[in-house]
Design an enzyme around this catalytic site. Structure first.
Site, mmCIF file in Angstrom:
data_model
loop_
_atom_site.group_PDB
_atom_site.id
_atom_site.type_symbol
_atom_site.label_atom_id
_atom_site.label_comp_id
_atom_site.label_asym_id
_atom_site.label_seq_id
_atom_site.Cartn_x
_atom_site.Cartn_y
_atom_site.Cartn_z
ATOM 1 N N CYS A 1 1.027 -1.016 0.323
ATOM 2 C CA CYS A 1 0.288 0.145 -0.146
ATOM 3 C C CYS A 1 1.062 1.519 0.057
ATOM 4 C CB CYS A 1 -0.974 -0.133 1.607
ATOM 5 S SG CYS A 1 -1.653 1.832 1.768
ATOM 6 N N CYS B 1 -0.035 3.815 2.883
ATOM 7 C CA CYS B 1 0.738 3.154 4.010
ATOM 8 C C CYS B 1 2.221 3.094 4.255
ATOM 9 C CB CYS B 1 0.641 1.485 4.387
ATOM 10 S SG CYS B 1 -1.442 1.294 4.202
#
Length: 129
Positions: A29, A32
């Protein structure tokens, strides 16, 4: 490193006491990975709280139990009570303000409110810090 890896084995013990921030993330991600250094710096500034990271790929049962559908997602617990949940990256200043607000909460008042909601047969609501 100021964060703790959270797993289904240490989850209850970790969130049961004190102020706990959880970053739900995955290695693939992009947001993230961008949020990780912001989160790490906040953890270094606020050492009186526990800063955990839950890898949703390694802990799918935990992610499912909490209904994680977007990552990163930030959750904040205090004394085992979920107070805040928000998907997406959180700016550093917002994290700092959130720490302060959670520190200032009267947990006896929150427990009483949750008990009243439960007694009325209502679904207890997380109190947004």
């Amino acid at each position: 490193m100021h964060t703790t890896e959270i797993t289904k084995e240490n989850f209850d013990e970790t969130v049961g006491e004190g102020i706990v921030f959880l970053d739900w993330w995955a290695s693939w991600c992009g947001p993230c990975r961008a949020f990780a250094p912001i989160y790490e710096r906040a953890a270094a500034r606020h050492t009186d709280a526990t800063w955990g990271k839950v890898d949703t790929e390694a802990q799918p049962e935990l992610a499912q139990a909490f209904g994680i559908t977007a990552i990163p997602t930030l959750m904040v617990f205090r004394d085992g009570i979920l107070l805040f949940e928000q998907p997406g990256m959180v700016p550093a200043l917002t994290l700092d303000k959130l720490v302060e607000r959670v520190r200032e909460l009267d947990m006896d008042e929150i427990r009483q409110k949750l008990a009243e909601e439960k007694a009325k047969g209502e679904q207890p609501t997380a109190t947004t810090a």
